[in-house]
Design an enzyme around this catalytic site. Sequence first.
Site, PDB file in Angstrom:
ATOM      1  N   TRP A 395       0.813  -1.215   0.000  1.00 26.04           N
ATOM      2  CA  TRP A 395       0.000   0.000   0.000  1.00 26.04           C
ATOM      3  C   TRP A 395       0.842   1.259   0.000  1.00 26.04           C
ATOM      4  CZ3 TRP A 395      -4.701  -0.262  -1.536  1.00 26.04           C
ATOM      5  CH2 TRP A 395      -5.467  -1.407  -1.313  1.00 26.04           C
ATOM      6  N   ASN A 397       3.583   1.581  -1.876  1.00 26.90           N
ATOM      7  CA  ASN A 397       4.362   1.702  -3.100  1.00 26.90           C
ATOM      8  C   ASN A 397       3.574   1.513  -4.390  1.00 26.90           C
ATOM      9  OD1 ASN A 397       7.453   1.752  -2.244  1.00 26.90           O
ATOM     10  ND2 ASN A 397       6.422   0.310  -0.889  1.00 26.90           N
ATOM     11  N   TRP A 398       2.353   1.063  -4.342  1.00 28.15           N
ATOM     12  CA  TRP A 398       1.656   0.835  -5.597  1.00 28.15           C
ATOM     13  C   TRP A 398       0.977   2.110  -6.098  1.00 28.15           C
ATOM     14  CZ3 TRP A 398      -3.127   0.330  -8.117  1.00 28.15           C
ATOM     15  CH2 TRP A 398      -4.249   0.742  -7.398  1.00 28.15           C
ATOM     16  N   ILE A 400       1.888   5.921  -5.457  1.00 27.25           N
ATOM     17  CA  ILE A 400       2.737   6.901  -4.784  1.00 27.25           C
ATOM     18  C   ILE A 400       2.043   8.255  -4.580  1.00 27.25           C
ATOM     19  CG2 ILE A 400       4.900   8.207  -4.984  1.00 27.25           C
ATOM     20  CD1 ILE A 400       5.248   5.338  -4.115  1.00 27.25           C
ATOM     21  N   PRO A 401       1.274   8.809  -5.539  1.00 26.73           N
ATOM     22  CA  PRO A 401       0.606  10.094  -5.273  1.00 26.73           C
ATOM     23  C   PRO A 401      -0.303  10.064  -4.053  1.00 26.73           C
ATOM     24  CG  PRO A 401       0.597   9.640  -7.618  1.00 26.73           C
ATOM     25  CD  PRO A 401       1.112   8.406  -6.955  1.00 26.73           C
ATOM     26  N   VAL A 402      -1.105   8.994  -3.914  1.00 24.51           N
ATOM     27  CA  VAL A 402      -1.986   8.901  -2.743  1.00 24.51           C
ATOM     28  C   VAL A 402      -1.170   8.678  -1.474  1.00 24.51           C
ATOM     29  CG1 VAL A 402      -3.796   7.508  -1.670  1.00 24.51           C
ATOM     30  CG2 VAL A 402      -3.961   8.125  -4.080  1.00 24.51           C
ATOM     31  N   HIS A 403      -0.122   7.852  -1.566  1.00 21.67           N
ATOM     32  CA  HIS A 403       0.717   7.610  -0.387  1.00 21.67           C
ATOM     33  C   HIS A 403       1.391   8.891   0.085  1.00 21.67           C
ATOM     34  CE1 HIS A 403       3.593   5.799   2.331  1.00 21.67           C
ATOM     35  NE2 HIS A 403       4.584   6.295   1.621  1.00 21.67           N
ATOM     36  N   HIS A 436     -12.815   4.373  -0.752  1.00 22.33           N
ATOM     37  CA  HIS A 436     -13.091   3.222  -1.599  1.00 22.33           C
ATOM     38  C   HIS A 436     -14.593   2.929  -1.656  1.00 22.33           C
ATOM     39  CE1 HIS A 436      -8.766   2.315  -1.672  1.00 22.33           C
ATOM     40  NE2 HIS A 436      -9.033   1.410  -2.582  1.00 22.33           N
TER      41      HIS A 436
END
Length: 507
Positions: A395, A397-398, A400-403, A436
């Site tokens: 979660w 690294n898949w 990156i903008p949201v992380h 989600h």
Amino acid sequence: MGDSDDTGSLALRRRATFATGKSASLLPMNGKSAAACQSSVTADRSKDNGQGKRDGPLETARSKSSSEKHQRRSDVSERLSCHKTQESLLSSASGFNNYRGILNWCVVMLVLSNARLFLENLLRYGVLVDPIQVISLFLKDPYSWPAACLVIVSNAFVLVALYTERQLSKGSFTELVGFLVHCINMAIMLTLPAAVVLLVPSVTPVGGAFVVGTYTILSLKLYSYKDVNMWCRELSSVKAKKLSRSLSCPSAQHLNGGDRKVCYPGNLTIRDVYYFFCAPTLCYELNFPRSANIRTSFLMRRLFEMLFFTQLLVGLTQQWMIPIIQSSMKPLEDMDLFRMTERLLRLAVPNHLLWLMFFYGFFHSSMNFSAELLRFGDRQFYKDWWNSESVTYFWQNWNIPVHKWCLRHFYKPLLRRGFSKIVSQSAVFFLSAFFHEYLVSVPLRMFRLWAFMGMMAQLPLAWFVGRFLHGTYGNAAVWISIIIGQPFAVLMYVHDYYVLQHRQEAD
């Protein structure tokens, strides 16, 4: 007297003659000795070279004879003994790690098995791809375009945010008033599209998902825009002289591409805010890294990939996914556990392939296309999530903008307020679960909380994988959760949507 003079002169002539003869005899002798020395040195060198030439074949012969002896000895030893202490290659103690051939075999088997499934699908159902049907997914009434109208209306929220920040920079608004205006603005952004999608019958599920997704992205961008401008005001109020040395406004006057740097409040322009809302990022900065120029060939490749994967996703969904989902309704209604499991496994393969295509088409092709078009320099939209050995790493690294947004504007502020890491991580997963469910339930016009529960289930799954599974086993657990978890949620939502629509048609 005369005799003495003659005698003296004769002696002088004899001395001179002797000296001359001596010197004359010495010069040729010295010259001859030098030549002789030179010739002797040359002769010695030639002798040495000749000796070396004669010794060369001897050394070669000696080396050949020694190698032949060594070869004969090794042949004898091999005939006498052909075993030694060693591990099998597939044993972990062998240290062998080159399994490239096995990986290629897996790829070939995957291609062949899916080709068989695709041919079986064609033989059973025929060609189901219908481009005209795709248009009906976005438009139910050709004279009513509520989704497109909502996208146009979103510009009003952007202008409200810009106006609020300008008033705050002038001191016309207090921080409390500006905070309330931003909160109201973002709350309306999240409720308005949901209300229109739920209340207007002409909005299709695909059009509703597009509108809700667009407004969600804009709301996250607005939150980052608000925070960064607030941080700039705090820096200017504490030490205005050091603002030019801060991270938001470095001392250099030009970016890499020759663009001038902007300092607060010079960033509060329409051009700046719309560049941010078009850029492939959720985190605002006063000065984004910029590339030197636009690469036309790179841009055209990404555009071709976007068009290709869009058509491929639509075609595989119509040809492969929809027949499996339709055949799964009867086992779900009858609660036939074995048939439900079989349909779930049948759906897992095409669903996972479509998800991988979506990932490449969106996070690589489309985001790189927009970044290249805007000369946006930060292209790290994902990392090596496929090597994830824990759920948390996946979660992180898949996407990156949201992380980055969660880390910058939600996780770290909670830590600064004194919350523990466990509470902060749980809050991040709760926020992600909310969005989600929001992005799925609103377009489908039903609330079943499957997506919410699926995201919250990541917390105990992350604890279990991190505690008991490591390395290859952890990576396998992550892949299983991705391959099985998503089609399970898809089946649940499709079943509930089918039942809901069937009941409405019956009524």
